[in-house]
Design a protein around this motif. Structure first.
Motif, PDB file in Angstrom:
ATOM      1  N   LYS A 125       0.762  -1.183   0.056  1.00  0.00           N
ATOM      2  CA  LYS A 125       0.140   0.191  -0.063  1.00  0.00           C
ATOM      3  C   LYS A 125       0.822   1.259  -0.087  1.00  0.00           C
ATOM      4  O   LYS A 125       0.402   2.167  -0.485  1.00  0.00           O
ATOM      5  N   ALA A 135      -6.994   9.271  -1.180  1.00  0.00           N
ATOM      6  CA  ALA A 135      -7.312   9.743   0.088  1.00  0.00           C
ATOM      7  C   ALA A 135      -5.894  10.327   0.236  1.00  0.00           C
ATOM      8  O   ALA A 135      -4.703   9.737   0.207  1.00  0.00           O
ATOM      9  N   VAL A 187      -7.900   6.344   9.052  1.00  0.00           N
ATOM     10  CA  VAL A 187      -7.899   4.886   8.472  1.00  0.00           C
ATOM     11  C   VAL A 187      -6.415   4.410   8.503  1.00  0.00           C
ATOM     12  O   VAL A 187      -5.517   5.261   8.091  1.00  0.00           O
ATOM     13  N   LYS A 243      -3.715   1.580   7.635  1.00  0.00           N
ATOM     14  CA  LYS A 243      -3.361   0.313   6.787  1.00  0.00           C
ATOM     15  C   LYS A 243      -2.342  -0.336   6.875  1.00  0.00           C
ATOM     16  O   LYS A 243      -1.150   0.175   6.584  1.00  0.00           O
ATOM     17  N   GLY A 278      -7.179  -9.396   3.262  1.00  0.00           N
ATOM     18  CA  GLY A 278      -8.213  -8.259   3.496  1.00  0.00           C
ATOM     19  C   GLY A 278      -8.798  -7.586   4.717  1.00  0.00           C
ATOM     20  O   GLY A 278      -9.686  -7.181   4.624  1.00  0.00           O
ATOM     21  N   VAL A 316      -7.004  -3.382   6.895  1.00  0.00           N
ATOM     22  CA  VAL A 316      -7.598  -1.862   6.909  1.00  0.00           C
ATOM     23  C   VAL A 316      -8.490  -1.637   8.231  1.00  0.00           C
ATOM     24  O   VAL A 316      -9.553  -2.615   8.512  1.00  0.00           O
ATOM     25  N   ILE A 329     -10.668   1.231  10.365  1.00  0.00           N
ATOM     26  CA  ILE A 329     -11.202   2.577  10.257  1.00  0.00           C
ATOM     27  C   ILE A 329     -11.478   2.886  11.763  1.00  0.00           C
ATOM     28  O   ILE A 329     -12.250   2.262  12.505  1.00  0.00           O
ATOM     29  N   GLU A 383      -4.281   7.265   6.337  1.00  0.00           N
ATOM     30  CA  GLU A 383      -5.100   8.072   5.509  1.00  0.00           C
ATOM     31  C   GLU A 383      -6.404   8.821   5.909  1.00  0.00           C
ATOM     32  O   GLU A 383      -7.141   8.154   7.074  1.00  0.00           O
ATOM     33  N   GLU A 384      -6.648   9.734   5.202  1.00  0.00           N
ATOM     34  CA  GLU A 384      -8.084  10.415   5.383  1.00  0.00           C
ATOM     35  C   GLU A 384      -9.145   9.629   5.207  1.00  0.00           C
ATOM     36  O   GLU A 384      -9.188   8.689   4.375  1.00  0.00           O
ATOM     37  N   PHE A 385     -10.310   9.473   6.161  1.00  0.00           N
ATOM     38  CA  PHE A 385     -11.329   8.957   5.882  1.00  0.00           C
ATOM     39  C   PHE A 385     -12.387   9.395   4.969  1.00  0.00           C
ATOM     40  O   PHE A 385     -12.515  10.664   4.840  1.00  0.00           O
ATOM     41  N   LEU A 386     -12.671   8.546   3.930  1.00  0.00           N
ATOM     42  CA  LEU A 386     -13.355   9.355   2.771  1.00  0.00           C
ATOM     43  C   LEU A 386     -14.868   8.627   3.020  1.00  0.00           C
ATOM     44  O   LEU A 386     -15.205   7.754   3.600  1.00  0.00           O
ATOM     45  N   GLU A 430     -19.405   3.126  -2.692  1.00  0.00           N
ATOM     46  CA  GLU A 430     -18.216   2.359  -3.266  1.00  0.00           C
ATOM     47  C   GLU A 430     -18.353   1.588  -4.585  1.00  0.00           C
ATOM     48  O   GLU A 430     -19.685   1.199  -4.484  1.00  0.00           O
ATOM     49  N   LYS A 481     -19.337  -6.034   1.985  1.00  0.00           N
ATOM     50  CA  LYS A 481     -18.144  -6.593   2.336  1.00  0.00           C
ATOM     51  C   LYS A 481     -18.791  -7.025   3.965  1.00  0.00           C
ATOM     52  O   LYS A 481     -17.868  -7.702   4.610  1.00  0.00           O
ATOM     53  N   MET A 491     -14.047   5.054  -4.563  1.00  0.00           N
ATOM     54  CA  MET A 491     -15.064   5.730  -3.664  1.00  0.00           C
ATOM     55  C   MET A 491     -15.635   6.983  -4.399  1.00  0.00           C
ATOM     56  O   MET A 491     -14.658   7.652  -4.860  1.00  0.00           O
ATOM     57  N   ILE A 538      -9.391   3.749  -3.442  1.00  0.00           N
ATOM     58  CA  ILE A 538      -9.282   3.172  -2.095  1.00  0.00           C
ATOM     59  C   ILE A 538      -8.244   2.149  -2.115  1.00  0.00           C
ATOM     60  O   ILE A 538      -7.630   2.163  -1.158  1.00  0.00           O
ATOM     61  N   GLU A 539      -8.399   1.597  -3.051  1.00  0.00           N
ATOM     62  CA  GLU A 539      -7.323   0.265  -2.976  1.00  0.00           C
ATOM     63  C   GLU A 539      -7.118   0.078  -4.754  1.00  0.00           C
ATOM     64  O   GLU A 539      -8.000   0.106  -5.460  1.00  0.00           O
TER      65      GLU A 539
HETATM   66  P1  AMP Z   1      -9.579  -2.510   1.605  1.00  0.00           P
HETATM   67  O1  AMP Z   1      -9.105  -3.630   2.435  1.00  0.00           O
HETATM   68  O2  AMP Z   1      -8.581  -1.698   1.171  1.00  0.00           O
HETATM   69  O3  AMP Z   1     -10.425  -2.876   0.505  1.00  0.00           O
HETATM   70  O4  AMP Z   1     -10.409  -1.525   2.540  1.00  0.00           O
HETATM   71  C1  AMP Z   1     -11.554  -2.238   3.284  1.00  0.00           C
HETATM   72  C2  AMP Z   1     -12.764  -1.279   3.196  1.00  0.00           C
HETATM   73  O5  AMP Z   1     -12.176  -0.197   4.256  1.00  0.00           O
HETATM   74  C3  AMP Z   1     -13.125  -0.627   2.030  1.00  0.00           C
HETATM   75  O6  AMP Z   1     -13.893  -1.370   1.243  1.00  0.00           O
HETATM   76  C4  AMP Z   1     -13.879   0.816   2.633  1.00  0.00           C
HETATM   77  O7  AMP Z   1     -15.016   0.314   2.722  1.00  0.00           O
HETATM   78  C5  AMP Z   1     -12.804   0.970   3.625  1.00  0.00           C
HETATM   79  N1  AMP Z   1     -11.866   1.862   3.316  1.00  0.00           N
HETATM   80  C6  AMP Z   1     -10.667   1.938   3.072  1.00  0.00           C
HETATM   81  N2  AMP Z   1      -9.996   3.073   3.040  1.00  0.00           N
HETATM   82  C7  AMP Z   1     -10.857   3.859   3.251  1.00  0.00           C
HETATM   83  C8  AMP Z   1     -10.805   5.305   3.377  1.00  0.00           C
HETATM   84  N3  AMP Z   1      -9.809   6.062   3.222  1.00  0.00           N
HETATM   85  N4  AMP Z   1     -12.066   5.963   3.901  1.00  0.00           N
HETATM   86  C9  AMP Z   1     -13.110   5.306   4.257  1.00  0.00           C
HETATM   87  N5  AMP Z   1     -13.194   3.958   4.165  1.00  0.00           N
HETATM   88  C10 AMP Z   1     -12.107   3.424   3.591  1.00  0.00           C
END
Ligand code: AMP
Ligand code: GLY
Length: 418
Positions: free
Chosen positions: A103, A118, A141, A143, A150, A153, A155, A185-188, A192, A214, A273, A282-283
């Motif tokens: 990441k 973000a 957030v 990570k 998976g 991450v 929050i 990172e910043e919360f967005l 999605e 999810k 997002m 986001i990823e």
């Molecule tokens: P990921 O494992 O990277 O897919 O992240 C899992 C979930 O976390 C994502 O599907 C988003 O719902 C949430 N997420 C990840 N990054 C952010 C972010 N910067 N702001 C808000 N939600 C996030």
């Protein structure tokens, strides 16, 4: 043509069923596959991460083309090793798979090439990370840098939670070496969207968009899982947003990777997002999503294997990728208790259906028994999203195993958006 597919989940089952449609295919081997995949391919008990054995098997069997589906073998360099012995593959090499494998790498790539994401900082020590947290807006957030099934991450809804997350990842190493580095990172906010795209490194062709679910429970409550269901297309992803993503995210990412000497070939997955300030990444994943694949591939009208081959030999063009304009829904049926503790070993009975994709089941004689958290994905298509949802749940009623659990609201949020 002899085709090898590395992996053994619902995603791989969906890929294999589609590859079977190609008339040049004589044999499909799944490594390791699963009890349900065994109906459609020859399953060989070699783990998806065991690259040495995979290469040995591919060489002995004179495999013509390999599909490496899961993240781990891609990040470990399975494609490089297979290419070395002359076997063309669908999937990125190790240098390109880092887009999912780290990441810190992917965030730095986006910053360098102005790809919307973000705001963030990355850290390789706990003290600096904790100090930085004091300056962050909450929620924030956290990570883990590397692959973490998976789950890497977090929050954090309070500063204390954020501090705990940093300590558990960087000091207690709950995700192992994946947590040597972290991104804060910043919360967005916003809907999605998952967009998978075929690419040969020069050309990129997005597939139909989708929406994952999810969380384990209805109304997006409960723990995060690998994914409890999907729908496609995603109604939030309008044509104008798609055009914006192509211009500001997809092509810039492809060029950025090429420019870094990391040309990406295979399936590039954009987790987006749609924020009030526009779509942001986001990823990235370096592979097909699971269970996104179980709604995207049923809508693919073109030959999957031909497209896969074109990504590896540089001949991809958008005319060979056609999607139906129907909708699809996939309801994941899991063992009750997933993603935590659950019992397995229960007999599964289900109709013979080309859109039921088995993930966690094993054969015992000719009986199919549950063996995993996510047991199978029941997919269906329909003229409209609501038809697709109805059709999928009708099928679910005919799939039986003890201890079965599934969400009842897959697609409901998308229906409201329409
Ligand atoms: P990921 O494992 O990277 O897919 O992240 C899992 C979930 O976390 C994502 O599907 C988003 O719902 C949430 N997420 C990840 N990054 C952010 C972010 N910067 N702001 C808000 N939600 C996030
Ligand atoms: N469904 C999300 C993923 O495959 O990563």
């Amino acid at each position: 043509m002899k085709v090898l597919v590395v992996g053994g989940g619902g995603r791989e089952h969906a890929i294999i069923k589609k590859i079977k449609e190609n008339r040049n295919v004589t044999d499909i081997f799944a490594l390791p596959g699963n009890g349900g995949i065994a109906k459609d391919a020859t399953c060989v008990n070699i783990a998806a991460k065991d690259i040495k054995q995979i290469v040995k098997f591919a060489s002995e069997q004179k495999i013509d083309f390999a599909v490496v589906a899961p993240d781990d073998p891609l990040v470990l360099g399975a494609v490089d090793s297979l290419n070395e012995i002359g076997i063309p593959c669908f999937g990125p090499d190790k240098k390109a798979a880092i887009i999912e494998g780290s990441k810190v790498f992917s965030k730095n790539l986006m910053k360098k090439y102005n790809i919307p994401t973000a705001d963030y900082e990355s850290f390789n020590n706990k003290e600096d990370a904790l100090k930085y947290l004091e300056t962050c807006e909450i929620p924030v957030v956290i990570k883990a840098d590397g692959l973490a099934l998976g789950k890497g991450v977090i929050i954090a809804q309070t500063l204390e939670q954020a501090q705990e997350a940093v300590v558990s990842i960087m000091e207690d190493k709950v995700f192992g070496d994946s947590g040597n580095n972290i991104v804060i990172e910043e919360f967005l906010t916003g809907p999605e969207v998952s967009v998978l795209a075929f690419t040969d490194g020069k050309t990129l062709v997005p597939m139909v968009s989708s929406m994952d679910h999810k969380r384990a429970k209805d109304n997006d409550e409960g723990l995060n899982t690998g994914g409890m269901g999907t729908i496609a297309p995603n109604p939030y992803y309008t044509e104008s947003i798609a055009a914006e993503c192509m211009e500001k995210i997809f092509m810039p990412t492809l060029h950025a990777m090429k420019n870094e000497g990391r040309t990406f070939k295979g399936c590039l997955y954009f987790g987006l997002m749609l924020t009030p300030k526009g779509p942001k990444v986001i990823e990235y994943n370096c592979r097909f999503g699971d269970p996104e694949t179980q709604v995207v591939l049923p809508l693919l009208e073109s030959d999957l294997l031909d497209i896969m081959i074109s990504t590896s030999n540089g001949t991809l063009n958008k005319d060979i990728v056609k999607f139906s304009d129907k909708s699809a829904c996939c309801v994941v049926m899991s063992s009750d208790g997933y993603p935590q503790k659950y019992d397995t070993g229960f007999e599964i009975t289900m109709p013979d259906d080309n859109m039921i994709y088995v993930a966690g089941a094993k054969l015992d004689g000719d009986k199919l028994l549950t063996s995993g958290g996510r047991v199978l994905g029941v997919s269906a298509i329909g003229d409209s999203l609501s038809d697709a949802i109805k059709n999928a749940y009708n099928k679910v009623d005919n799939v039986k195993f003890a201890n079965a659990y599934y969400r009842k609201d897959i697609g409901q949020k998308a229906l409201k958006a329409l």
